[in-house]
Design an enzyme around this catalytic site. Sequence first.
Site, PDB file in Angstrom:
ATOM      1  NE  ARG A  94      -3.248   2.637   2.701  1.00 40.88           N
ATOM      2  CZ  ARG A  94      -4.170   2.941   3.624  1.00 40.88           C
ATOM      3  NH1 ARG A  94      -4.598   2.026   4.457  1.00 40.88           N
ATOM      4  NH2 ARG A  94      -4.658   4.162   3.699  1.00 40.88           N
ATOM      5  CG  ASN A 148     -11.255  -0.921  -0.047  1.00 43.19           C
ATOM      6  OD1 ASN A 148     -12.270  -0.700  -0.690  1.00 43.19           O
ATOM      7  ND2 ASN A 148     -11.055  -0.441   1.167  1.00 43.19           N
ATOM      8  CB  CYS A 171     -17.968   0.163   0.405  1.00 42.63           C
ATOM      9  SG  CYS A 171     -16.869   1.482   0.992  1.00 42.63           S
ATOM     10  CG  ASP A 172     -16.601   0.685   6.205  1.00 43.23           C
ATOM     11  OD1 ASP A 172     -15.967   0.808   5.147  1.00 43.23           O
ATOM     12  OD2 ASP A 172     -16.090   0.897   7.318  1.00 43.23           O
ATOM     13  CG  HIS A 201     -14.286   4.330  -2.185  1.00 42.64           C
ATOM     14  ND1 HIS A 201     -13.004   3.910  -1.906  1.00 42.64           N
ATOM     15  CD2 HIS A 201     -15.042   3.920  -1.126  1.00 42.64           C
ATOM     16  CE1 HIS A 201     -12.987   3.278  -0.743  1.00 42.64           C
ATOM     17  NE2 HIS A 201     -14.217   3.269  -0.258  1.00 42.64           N
ATOM     18  CE1 TYR A 264     -11.251   6.501  -0.087  1.00 43.73           C
ATOM     19  CE2 TYR A 264     -13.354   6.368   1.060  1.00 43.73           C
ATOM     20  CZ  TYR A 264     -12.018   6.041   0.976  1.00 43.73           C
ATOM     21  OH  TYR A 264     -11.438   5.258   1.946  1.00 43.73           O
ATOM     22  NE  ARG A 284      -5.371   7.154   6.588  1.00 41.86           N
ATOM     23  CZ  ARG A 284      -5.444   7.296   7.908  1.00 41.86           C
ATOM     24  NH1 ARG A 284      -4.565   8.032   8.536  1.00 41.86           N
ATOM     25  NH2 ARG A 284      -6.400   6.708   8.592  1.00 41.86           N
TER      26      ARG A 284
END
Length: 441
Positions: A94, A148, A171-172, A201, A264, A284
């Site tokens: 990531r 994701n 998705c939450d 998103h 998003y 991040r």
Amino acid sequence: MKKQRLVVVGGGSTYTIGMIMSLIEEKAHFPLKSITFYDTSAERQEKIAKAAEVILKDKYPELESFHYTTDKEEAFTNMDFAFVQIRTGGLAMREKDEQIPLRHGVVGQETCGPGGMAYGLRSIGDMIEVVNDIRHYAPDAWILNYTNPAAIVAEALRREFPEDTKILNICDMPAAIMVSYAKILGKEIWDLVPEYFGLNHFGWFTDIFDKEGNRLTDDIKNAITKEGFLPEDSEIVNDPSWIKTFKQVETMLHDFPDYLPNTYLQYYLYPGDMTAKEDISNTRARQVINGREKRVHELSDTLTANQTTEGADLEVDIHGCYMIRVAASLAYNTRDTFIVIVENNGIISNMPSDAMVEVPAALSSDGPKPFAVGEIPRFNKGLMEGQLAFEQLVVDGYYENSYNKLLQALTLNRTVVDAPTARAVLDDLIEANEGYWPELR
């Protein structure tokens, strides 16, 4: 109520402790017979699982069975539900997803733009393997996938398993936003009835009502524009990055006041600003490694050492509760409404039928029953069509081993746009993802 047998796929995730607390909080709605953790990393999972064992002993003594394993047959045989939360490549990959685009002056984010493409191409193969494994041992189990980037993963699963009606992608993030709406209104999230459309998103709340049918949308808009907007979900409430993200909603609402935006959208509407605010040495991913991951692992070690939850800082989060309420609606045919990802098939009448769209649906024991949205405005449609083309081209690139399709995808994406930049980013991502991505031609 039948007690369910649940498998958490990706048991070593730093979100799993929160999921366990949510399962305890929601046990009246979704009672469990057993919980099993499955992960490909025994070491990562064991740290979380030993802590979960302590929590469950103290707070869920009626649970008949809890165990963790790296064996597929042991995990999946005779289960009722799988909650799937895998991260292929872990936080280390990531970080590369975020740093590589930033080196080229474009958005570095885990699910949006080039980072989302990189993560998606890593996730597809592992998700297909997980589904095949589950179906081998539990052909009738529900698979709730929140891996994701959900849009790309959902598109790949649609193509790979077109007849499987018991895979639900979810998705939450809409729920996390609705928690903040509820706080503004002095209500609980479960009191709100959303109207929403988009891609994952990449969507908008068109209206918010309460259970009595009162329209609350203008109250929310006025509160945001006058008083600001803050995260309320326990997992992100004190996170500086998420606080900035929710603050950006005010700007989006000022510029485009028709609908309440998914947070998003900031990456697509203001890519220059989003790129400028990032620190390549403290992305991040790095913040998560030094923050949530460190905190969760320290908490896990403390719980395991003390063998008690007394004095432990344990919180329920909406990420887990939302997933559990979704599962309960499917298991017990309550037909409650949730925002989920489904194949369009005319729901949004002026979008392609094969698009994987995010919309409200009543969830029954035979699956989601989406509510019709109808035609959407030209501006939103134009944005969505570009993003949809990006997502579908990424999946084309995966199946066709096509460099050109991935180049087209990045050139279309609003966070990149420039073709030479797209090529430079793609070349660097290919090198970084050797062994994870398909061999491109």
